[in-house]
Design a protein around this motif. Structure first.
Motif, PDB file in Angstrom:
ATOM      1  N   GLN A 136       0.822  -1.215   0.000  1.00 43.62           N
ATOM      2  CA  GLN A 136       0.000   0.000   0.000  1.00 43.62           C
ATOM      3  C   GLN A 136       0.858   1.268   0.000  1.00 43.62           C
ATOM      4  O   GLN A 136       0.324   2.376  -0.023  1.00 43.62           O
ATOM      5  N   GLY A 137       2.177   1.101   0.037  1.00 49.10           N
ATOM      6  CA  GLY A 137       3.086   2.241   0.016  1.00 49.10           C
ATOM      7  C   GLY A 137       3.160   3.005   1.319  1.00 49.10           C
ATOM      8  O   GLY A 137       3.638   4.150   1.357  1.00 49.10           O
ATOM      9  N   LYS A 138       2.741   2.374   2.419  1.00 51.70           N
ATOM     10  CA  LYS A 138       2.702   3.067   3.706  1.00 51.70           C
ATOM     11  C   LYS A 138       3.980   2.894   4.512  1.00 51.70           C
ATOM     12  O   LYS A 138       4.195   3.596   5.502  1.00 51.70           O
ATOM     13  N   LEU A 139       4.815   1.943   4.131  1.00 56.56           N
ATOM     14  CA  LEU A 139       6.115   1.763   4.781  1.00 56.56           C
ATOM     15  C   LEU A 139       7.015   0.983   3.843  1.00 56.56           C
ATOM     16  O   LEU A 139       6.568   0.438   2.833  1.00 56.56           O
ATOM     17  N   GLY A 140       8.299   0.920   4.189  1.00 61.36           N
ATOM     18  CA  GLY A 140       9.252   0.184   3.380  1.00 61.36           C
ATOM     19  C   GLY A 140       9.989  -0.849   4.208  1.00 61.36           C
ATOM     20  O   GLY A 140      10.252  -0.640   5.397  1.00 61.36           O
ATOM     21  N   LEU A 141      10.339  -1.965   3.604  1.00 64.98           N
ATOM     22  CA  LEU A 141      11.028  -3.020   4.335  1.00 64.98           C
ATOM     23  C   LEU A 141      12.371  -2.573   4.895  1.00 64.98           C
ATOM     24  O   LEU A 141      12.834  -3.107   5.904  1.00 64.98           O
ATOM     25  N   ASP A 142      12.982  -1.601   4.266  1.00 66.38           N
ATOM     26  CA  ASP A 142      14.287  -1.150   4.736  1.00 66.38           C
ATOM     27  C   ASP A 142      14.200   0.096   5.613  1.00 66.38           C
ATOM     28  O   ASP A 142      15.225   0.721   5.923  1.00 66.38           O
ATOM     29  N   ASP A 143      12.982   0.416   6.055  1.00 66.29           N
ATOM     30  CA  ASP A 143      12.823   1.463   7.067  1.00 66.29           C
ATOM     31  C   ASP A 143      13.390   0.971   8.393  1.00 66.29           C
ATOM     32  O   ASP A 143      13.183  -0.194   8.764  1.00 66.29           O
ATOM     33  N   PRO A 144      14.073   1.824   9.157  1.00 65.14           N
ATOM     34  CA  PRO A 144      14.529   1.410  10.496  1.00 65.14           C
ATOM     35  C   PRO A 144      13.362   1.344  11.457  1.00 65.14           C
ATOM     36  O   PRO A 144      12.420   2.138  11.369  1.00 65.14           O
ATOM     37  N   ILE A 145      13.410   0.396  12.376  1.00 66.87           N
ATOM     38  CA  ILE A 145      12.327   0.266  13.352  1.00 66.87           C
ATOM     39  C   ILE A 145      12.209   1.530  14.203  1.00 66.87           C
ATOM     40  O   ILE A 145      11.114   1.896  14.652  1.00 66.87           O
ATOM     41  N   GLY A 146      13.323   2.239  14.411  1.00 68.81           N
ATOM     42  CA  GLY A 146      13.286   3.471  15.197  1.00 68.81           C
ATOM     43  C   GLY A 146      12.405   4.549  14.594  1.00 68.81           C
ATOM     44  O   GLY A 146      11.997   5.489  15.295  1.00 68.81           O
ATOM     45  N   LYS A 147      12.087   4.437  13.328  1.00 72.84           N
ATOM     46  CA  LYS A 147      11.175   5.388  12.677  1.00 72.84           C
ATOM     47  C   LYS A 147       9.766   5.258  13.228  1.00 72.84           C
ATOM     48  O   LYS A 147       8.977   6.216  13.200  1.00 72.84           O
ATOM     49  N   ASP A 156      18.040   2.594  15.087  1.00 75.23           N
ATOM     50  CA  ASP A 156      18.343   3.351  13.869  1.00 75.23           C
ATOM     51  C   ASP A 156      19.001   2.485  12.801  1.00 75.23           C
ATOM     52  O   ASP A 156      19.154   2.915  11.655  1.00 75.23           O
ATOM     53  N   ARG A 157      19.360   1.244  13.159  1.00 72.14           N
ATOM     54  CA  ARG A 157      20.066   0.358  12.229  1.00 72.14           C
ATOM     55  C   ARG A 157      19.300  -0.921  11.911  1.00 72.14           C
ATOM     56  O   ARG A 157      19.540  -1.557  10.887  1.00 72.14           O
ATOM     57  N   ILE A 158      18.402  -1.298  12.795  1.00 72.13           N
ATOM     58  CA  ILE A 158      17.608  -2.509  12.562  1.00 72.13           C
ATOM     59  C   ILE A 158      16.417  -2.156  11.686  1.00 72.13           C
ATOM     60  O   ILE A 158      15.611  -1.298  12.033  1.00 72.13           O
TER      61      ILE A 158
END
Length: 413
Positions: A136-147, A156-158
């Motif tokens: 749905q374009g609401k997030l990306g797999l390579d977004d950090p969990i800290g986001k 910031d790295r996971i």
């Protein structure tokens, strides 16, 4: 620490560790004496063809008899109270049997229409929910969990991809001694997702992000919180509306308490606090939440095996990302995003106190295998669901034997 709850940790297959429709085959009677299956023409026992390319056999009475013997043997060796085994392959027929009992106190037989707690198979639903948000374009797999979630070590790295692929390095909360004490003292205690993360985050990270594979329930708790936040609904509602309903799964549920829809078998586990086998049927699964709390049944899982392995709910590109695997403990086997590929079989297993499940799909034969049982007690360190899976696949897919000869990963519990 190897108390009953730790097996949610080994549900990654003990191979790699979560309703009711009419089953198109007869169920077995109690104590491992199955009734005859559908009437079909007898055929010789399947024999692997030279070159490692054996054909999936017709599921004839002769093959069914082989399967009956193999399953009874595992049942006797593991002392599993009862088990359901379902096997289907287009053009080859089906094999659906029950063995043993659903209730040791009454001797009531296992039945194909029972609901089961499916432990870490829940991970397949949580990650599918996450991937729908990717599509749905609401997030990306390579977004950090800290986001999305504050306070995560190395947040910031996971990335979300690392969490779904079990490569974060975060400590598994269900291995924490304080968690173990609470759980074993009162298994009916409600535990919130934040409490579970607190048990994890007080420990140092195990390794740098993406450096290793390590099966950790903590990863899935974080992904469940991300789905809630970005999906704008409680996780159980999002999964119902965006995964279960589109997949046509009418008897699969994400419970919000200890409620266990009838009918279901009684579940039996070893309780570390007492050292005895106890009935764990109504224990509160909140401690497993997005990592292992769901409930399903034989026919829903049969359908889900195909949906999961072929990606019918996702775009081809996203499904391709999901199926990219990294090595586990056995050469040639790998874990993708909330899914494993073990000797060609794609799916997941699950284990929760009192219950185990295995749901796998073999693309080359379009074959599906579902195993459901009412204990999680291991035999010489082996998950009983894996041993049943091995016994069945040794007969029908000798070139793709689902392994039970040694543990592959910490079990889901």
């Amino acid at each position: 620490m190897r108390s009953t709850h730790t097996r949610l940790r080994r549900a990654c297959v003990a191979a790699a560790s979560a309703a009711l429709l009419v089953v198109p085959a007869t169920a077995g009677s109690a104590y491992g004496a199955p009734t005859p299956g559908p009437s079909v023409t007898a055929a010789p026992s399947p024999t692997p063809t030279p070159g490692g390319d054996s054909e999936f056999p017709q599921l004839t009475p002769a093959v069914a008899a082989q399967l009956d013997v193999a399953i009874r043997k595992v049942l006797g060796e593991t002392q599993v109270p009862g088990v359901i085994v379902g096997l289907w392959a287009p053009g080859k027929g089906s094999y659906v049997r029950t063995f043993g009992v659903a209730d040791k106190a009454t001797g009531a037989p296992m039945e194909t229409g029972f609901n089961f707690r499916i432990g870490s198979e829940t991970k397949t639903f949580t990650v599918t929910a996450l991937l729908t948000l990717v599509d749905q374009g609401k997030l990306g797999l390579d977004d950090p969990i800290g986001k999305y979630i504050e306070g995560v070590p190395n947040g910031d790295r996971i990335t979300l991809r690392m969490l779904a692929g079990m490569r974060s390095g975060l400590f598994n909360y269900s291995d924490d001694p304080d968690f173990d004490k609470v759980f074993t003292t009162n298994p009916n205690t409600y535990m919130s997702p934040r409490q579970l993360l607190d048990y994890s985050f007080k420990h140092p990270v195990q390794f740098a992000p993406d450096a290793e594979f390590d099966y950790s329930n903590t990863n899935l708790i974080l992904l469940g919180l991300v789905v809630e936040k970005i999906g704008g609904r409680p996780l159980h509602e999002f999964i119902r509306q965006e995964v279960l309903e589109p997949a046509g799964l009418r008897r699969t549920v994400f419970p919000v308490d200890a409620d266990f829809p009838d009918p279901h078998p009684q579940g039996y586990t070893n309780q570390s606090a007492s050292g005895k086998v106890v009935n764990s049927t109504d224990w509160n699964p909140s401690w497993a939440w997005s990592a292992g709390a769901m409930i399903s049944d034989l026919m829903d899982l049969r359908s889900w095996a195909h949906t999961l392995a072929t990606g019918t709910l996702l775009t081809p590109a996203t499904q391709a990302e999901r199926l990219k695997t990294t090595p586990m403990d056995i050469p040639g086997d790998g874990y993708g995003l909330g899914i494993f590929n073990v000797q060609g079989w794609i799916g997941h297993n699950g284990s929760l106190p009192g219950y185990e499940s295995l749901t796998i799909y073999l693309p080359e034969d379009k074959a599906t295998l579902v195993v459901l049982l009412n204990t999680d007690i291991t035999t010489e360190g082996q998950e009983p669901s894996t041993l049943f899976g091995e016994a069945v696949t040794e007969i029908v897919t000798p070139d793709h034997v689902f392994p039970g000869h040694k543990p592959i990963a910490p079990k889901a519990k």
